[in-house]
Scaffold this motif. Structure first.
Motif, short mmCIF file in Angstrom:
data_model
loop_
_atom_site.label_atom_id
_atom_site.label_comp_id
_atom_site.label_asym_id
_atom_site.label_seq_id
_atom_site.Cartn_x
_atom_site.Cartn_y
_atom_site.Cartn_z
N THR A 1 0.81 -1.22 0.00
CA THR A 1 0.00 0.00 0.00
C THR A 1 0.85 1.27 0.00
O THR A 1 0.31 2.37 -0.15
N ASP A 2 2.16 1.15 0.18
CA ASP A 2 3.05 2.32 0.17
C ASP A 2 3.40 2.68 -1.27
O ASP A 2 3.47 1.82 -2.15
N LEU A 3 3.62 3.96 -1.50
CA LEU A 3 3.96 4.45 -2.83
C LEU A 3 5.45 4.79 -2.92
O LEU A 3 5.98 5.51 -2.07
N VAL A 4 6.13 4.25 -3.92
CA VAL A 4 7.53 4.59 -4.19
C VAL A 4 7.58 5.33 -5.52
O VAL A 4 7.07 4.82 -6.53
N ALA A 5 8.18 6.51 -5.55
CA ALA A 5 8.25 7.30 -6.77
C ALA A 5 9.60 8.00 -6.87
O ALA A 5 10.16 8.42 -5.85
N ARG A 6 10.12 8.08 -8.08
CA ARG A 6 11.35 8.84 -8.29
C ARG A 6 11.01 10.32 -8.35
O ARG A 6 10.14 10.72 -9.13
N TYR A 7 11.68 11.10 -7.53
CA TYR A 7 11.38 12.53 -7.42
C TYR A 7 12.21 13.36 -8.41
O TYR A 7 11.79 14.40 -8.88
N GLY A 8 13.40 12.88 -8.74
CA GLY A 8 14.29 13.59 -9.65
C GLY A 8 15.72 13.25 -9.34
O GLY A 8 16.09 13.05 -8.18
N GLY A 9 16.56 13.16 -10.40
CA GLY A 9 17.96 12.83 -10.18
C GLY A 9 18.07 11.48 -9.51
O GLY A 9 17.56 10.47 -9.99
N ASP A 10 18.72 11.46 -8.34
CA ASP A 10 18.88 10.21 -7.60
C ASP A 10 18.05 10.23 -6.32
O ASP A 10 18.37 9.56 -5.35
N GLU A 11 16.95 10.99 -6.32
CA GLU A 11 16.10 11.10 -5.15
C GLU A 11 14.77 10.37 -5.38
O GLU A 11 14.18 10.45 -6.47
N PHE A 12 14.33 9.67 -4.33
CA PHE A 12 13.05 8.95 -4.37
C PHE A 12 12.18 9.42 -3.22
O PHE A 12 12.68 9.86 -2.18
N ILE A 13 10.89 9.32 -3.41
CA ILE A 13 9.92 9.62 -2.36
C ILE A 13 9.13 8.35 -2.05
O ILE A 13 8.72 7.62 -2.95
#
Length: 388
Positions: A25-37
């Motif tokens: 149920t958790d969301l993993v997303a790339r935020y930009g560059g080498d950063e993830f949220i």
């Protein structure tokens, strides 16, 4: 150094590993560059800790991409709704501030947001602006700390150390401004300038009729990852007409392990020029003994944290002896940092570490002061009472 294709593949592997470590149920997303949220719903922040611990442990494991073994460093910042923000922009900004705190504390860790971090972010922005101005105005300086043969008292080398004195802030600690230089990319130009300055200074000592001594220069992880580092070093040596075997480049364990395969190739090419390579702050990182044999290394530096506990902590003394034993077994030279008392010197020499640097002999001083030391002592070390 890994190239865009390998870099993109690495980010994909990171994303997949993150997804395996969180709930469905958790969301993993790339935020930009080498950063993830990661967006995770929990009843309170404390319930996030088991997941955060899993993430840190898992991200320390290598990634295998295109036949290469790659390591990454994970720094995690956490903000919670609604305590730390009621909209996405505020929550992301505050998590970002907490992430930078985690980076400043050595990476491979996590920090929860606190309101005072916004004040710290403002201070960091001010320091970054001042540093950019200092670089443009050529207001940085290089100081040199003598490296001593602790048996004979001879000055055998000098480590080039970056210094910054701001008109308003006074002397700014390298621990404060070096991370900012790395984050902003300024470290590339600064590092090359320090390298060229140190080589020219070493040549100036020799031209003044002083005994030639080894000069050591620190190389940041970002510099090590530059594809043209070998070319830059060769250029600096040629420009100063300084022999490669009298230049030592210091790299940290962390820098080596960020991309072990490419780092090994770069160090091999640098040693092909005749340049010496030292591992700085040895024992504080996470490289394995098997990796030491892969790298083209000449010297291990015993970290000051170990040396300063000599005579105080049996455990640290045992670690110091272990480092010396590793150096001997692998036929590396060894030098100790942070030698402040004669008891430190006696312990190190007695157990086979002959070279050292620290306030027992001298702090980092100007190039002119190093010349004075060499003239006055004929390469014999003397205690210099001075303040940096």
């Amino acid at each position: 150094m890994v190239g865009h294709r390998v870099g993109d593949a690495l980010l994909t592997r990171v994303a997949k590993r993150l997804q395996r470590l969180v709930r469905a149920t958790d969301l993993v997303a790339r935020y930009g560059g080498d950063e993830f949220i990661i967006v995770a719903e929990r009843s309170d922040g404390a319930q996030l800790i088991p997941m955060l611990d899993r993430l840190i442990v898992a991200m320390r494991e290598p990634f295998h991409v295109s036949g290469q073994e790659l390591y990454v460093e994970a720094s995690i910042g956490i903000s919670t709704y609604p305590q730390d923000g009621r909209d996405a922009d505020t929550l992301i900004r505050n998590a970002d501030a907490a992430m930078y705190l985690a980076k400043s504390r050595g990476r491979n860790g996590y920090q929860f947001y606190r309101p005072e971090l916004n004040r710290a972010a403002a201070q960091k922005l001010q320091l970054s602006t001042k540093l950019k101005r200092a670089v443009k105005a050529q207001a940085l300086a290089v100081a040199y700390q003598p490296q001593i043969d602790m048996q004979t008292g001879q000055v055998v080398g000098a480590e080039a150390l970056l210094r910054w004195h701001d008109p308003e802030l006074g002397a700014v600690s390298p621990a404060a401004f070096i991370p900012i230089a790395e984050e902003t990319g300024l470290i590339q130009g600064i590092g090359e300038w320090v390298l060229r300055t140190a080589c020219r200074q070493a040549r100036a000592w020799r031209d003044a009729g002083l005994p030639p001594i080894r000069v050591s220069v620190n190389v940041s992880p970002l510099q090590l990852e530059r594809s043209d580092l070998v070319k830059v070093v060769r250029s600096a040596l040629d420009e100063a007409d300084w022999p490669a075997e009298m230049l030592e480049l210091e790299v940290t364990e962390g820098a080596l392990m960020r991309n072990a395969d490419d780092a090994a190739r770069v160090l091999h090419d640098l040693r092909g020029l005749g340049v010496k390579i030292a591992i700085d702050d040895f024992g504080t990182g996470y490289s394995s003994l098997s990796y030491l044999q892969r790298f083209s290394i000449d010297r291990i530096k015993i970290d000051r944290a170990f040396v300063q506990q000599i005579g105080r902590d049996d455990g640290y003394e045992a670690l110091t002896l272990a480092v010396i034993a590793i150096a001997n077994a692998l036929k590396f030279d060894v030098i100790a940092e942070g030698v402040e008392f004669d008891s430190h010197r006696h312990f190190l020499v007695e157990h086979g570490c002959v070279e050292g640097q620290g306030f027992l002999y001298s702090p980092a001083v100007s190039g002119e002061d190093i010349a004075d030391i060499l003239r006055a002592t004929g390469s014999q070390a003397r205690q210099v009472i001075a303040s940096e």
